[in-house]
Scaffold this motif. Structure first.
Motif, short mmCIF file in Angstrom:
data_model
loop_
_atom_site.label_atom_id
_atom_site.label_comp_id
_atom_site.label_asym_id
_atom_site.label_seq_id
_atom_site.Cartn_x
_atom_site.Cartn_y
_atom_site.Cartn_z
N ALA A 116 8.28 6.92 7.21
CA ALA A 116 8.95 7.10 7.86
C ALA A 116 7.58 5.33 8.33
O ALA A 116 8.21 4.97 8.96
CB ALA A 116 7.36 7.80 8.62
N ASP A 174 18.41 10.77 8.80
CA ASP A 174 17.78 10.33 9.06
C ASP A 174 16.51 10.75 10.10
O ASP A 174 15.42 11.32 10.00
CB ASP A 174 17.97 9.16 9.82
CG ASP A 174 18.21 7.80 8.91
OD1 ASP A 174 18.21 8.08 7.66
OD2 ASP A 174 18.22 6.90 9.28
N GLY A 175 17.60 11.48 10.82
CA GLY A 175 16.19 12.34 12.02
C GLY A 175 15.81 13.80 10.72
O GLY A 175 14.52 13.55 11.54
N LEU A 176 16.21 14.03 10.57
CA LEU A 176 15.47 15.37 9.72
C LEU A 176 14.31 14.80 8.62
O LEU A 176 13.17 15.50 9.50
CB LEU A 176 16.57 16.21 8.66
CG LEU A 176 16.44 17.14 8.09
CD1 LEU A 176 15.79 18.13 9.45
CD2 LEU A 176 17.12 17.74 6.96
N LEU A 178 12.40 12.09 9.13
CA LEU A 178 11.26 11.81 9.83
C LEU A 178 10.80 12.33 11.11
O LEU A 178 9.97 12.92 10.86
CB LEU A 178 12.00 10.07 10.64
CG LEU A 178 12.61 9.03 10.00
CD1 LEU A 178 13.36 8.92 10.67
CD2 LEU A 178 11.34 8.53 9.14
N THR A 179 12.20 13.50 11.36
CA THR A 179 11.15 14.29 12.05
C THR A 179 10.17 15.28 11.09
O THR A 179 8.94 15.89 11.86
CB THR A 179 11.80 15.49 12.49
OG1 THR A 179 13.05 14.59 13.47
CG2 THR A 179 11.57 16.97 13.40
N ALA A 181 8.25 14.09 8.98
CA ALA A 181 7.32 13.24 8.46
C ALA A 181 6.14 13.75 9.04
O ALA A 181 4.44 13.44 9.14
CB ALA A 181 7.20 11.72 8.46
N ARG A 182 6.73 13.79 10.41
CA ARG A 182 5.65 14.46 11.65
C ARG A 182 4.29 15.89 12.00
O ARG A 182 4.17 16.21 13.18
CB ARG A 182 5.54 12.97 12.91
CG ARG A 182 6.72 14.06 13.41
CD ARG A 182 7.81 13.25 14.87
NE ARG A 182 8.53 13.58 15.75
CZ ARG A 182 8.72 14.90 16.34
NH1 ARG A 182 7.74 15.07 16.98
NH2 ARG A 182 9.84 15.02 16.80
N GLN A 192 14.44 23.72 12.13
CA GLN A 192 14.37 22.93 10.68
C GLN A 192 15.76 22.99 10.22
O GLN A 192 17.26 22.36 9.73
CB GLN A 192 13.69 21.42 10.39
CG GLN A 192 12.97 21.29 10.94
CD GLN A 192 12.60 21.02 11.97
OE1 GLN A 192 11.35 21.86 11.79
NE2 GLN A 192 11.57 20.73 12.81
#
Lengths: 205, 205
Positions: A116, A174-176, A178-179, A181-182, A192
DNA sequence: CGCGTTTTGATACAGTCGTATCGGTACGAC
DNA sequence: GTCGTACCGATACGACTGTATCAAAACGCG
């Protein structure tokens, strides 16, 4: 006596660069890329500031090296899952790759956070964006082959453009990543996992 | 004479906070969140450092306010597309929302970069992660209604769990948004458009 | 061993950071 | 007008930043 570089020293350099990259990753996973300073990296790697400076001409080069190391690591992780006649089916390989991304342990969580940070940096620094763009190219090439195999086996959703499905997958990964990560450490990953199941079904039909 | 707060001053405060948030967004879009300093923000907003300090107790509060403003803006953007009996069909609304995310102008590009920066920050700072988590909750609530409407209209892919499809969409949007943040200004958006078409077809069946 | 070359780690430097402080100023109340 | 208060912007402070410098130590080689 200096016309041939001393071999053992070169090895040392290589391993040291690796130590430094490891140190950067640890710090970035803890405090983000903003928390990475030359002094901190040196301390974390058990080196002096000068030693780090001799290895990397500037902080930018330092970070770029760490990004490249991270890219290689992620790529190697993807490569662990072999799809093909003597390996996994496309559907199962796809599912396992995606499930493997989920932050199920601290190492994965740390990697997602690092990722991220590099993504954000790439958004404002073309030098970093280029590294990620090259990763995109490599990924597309791999996916093209995997999707070709899937199509031959009839394992691809009918009526969809394979290339478009591949792009969907890239964006989804990418979305998975980075999601994740937070997400807090104790987060429930069921949403998920459900999304992964859905995307696998959407792609394989 | 001070038991009731002076109303006009409060208004000033509100607009000034807005100016500051705008300034932060401009800087973050240019140099990332790492480039945001109190001095720079003050200069960009045409204020003195003291004025900014009086408005925000700390830099953290400053950034958190900017994030909240950004969240509101993105949410308002999504809200522009009304799906329902008197509005767009689910399919068309979905497509338009996703296409609207693409970085087709400088404003959108800047927003995507800001978003990437906040995402990275949220990965290492729970205070920021909470703001984004709350956005997730709100988004899920909206999606739940939209997907319910789509299901009633028969516009949802058969055989899929609506909730799982919604999660797929959330992850996809994150990925699309963040992928766009690192694309060069003159990048060809065809792959992303193709991915959007694929995901719309995957969700609506 | 002794010399020349590298490598080392400490320190110096100039700058920026977030934050605290403080004299001056504008303004509302009397 | 005069006072008191709240606000203003400049400036100070200490702690960092990335980078440059440099004496001392270590090493290879004749």
């Amino acid at each position: 006596m200096c016309q041939n570089e001393r071999v053992p020293k070169v090895v040392d350099r290589e391993t040291r660069r690796g130590q430094v990259a490891e140190a950067i990753h640890r710090i970035a996973a803890r405090d983000g890329l903003e928390g990475v300073s030359v002094r901190l990296v040196a301390a974390e790697a058990g080196l002096s500031v000068g030693a780090v400076q001799r290895e990397f001409a500037s902080k930018d080069e330092l970070l770029r090296f760490a990004l490249a190391a991270s890219v290689d690591e992620v790529f190697a992780r993807f490569g662990r899952f072999r799809i093909g006649p003597e390996g996994l089916t496309f559907t199962e390989g796809l599912r396992q790759v995606l499930l493997d991304l989920l932050p199920t342990d601290e190492r994965r969580r740390a990697q997602a956070r690092i990722w991220a940070a590099f993504y954000a940096r790439a958004a404002v620094d073309p030098g970093f964006a280029d590294v990620l763009a090259e990763l995109d190219v490599r990924t597309r090439e791999h996916l093209r082959r995997a999707f070709e195999y899937a199509r031959e086996q009839g394992g691809l959703a009918p009526g969809h453009d394979p290339a478009a499905l591949a792009e969907l997958l890239i964006v989804f990964v990418d979305g998975l990543w980075l999601t994740c990560a937070r997400l807090p450490e104790d987060a429930d990953l069921a949403p998920q996992q459900a999304a992964i199941e859905s995307v696998v079904r959407a792609i394989t039909g």
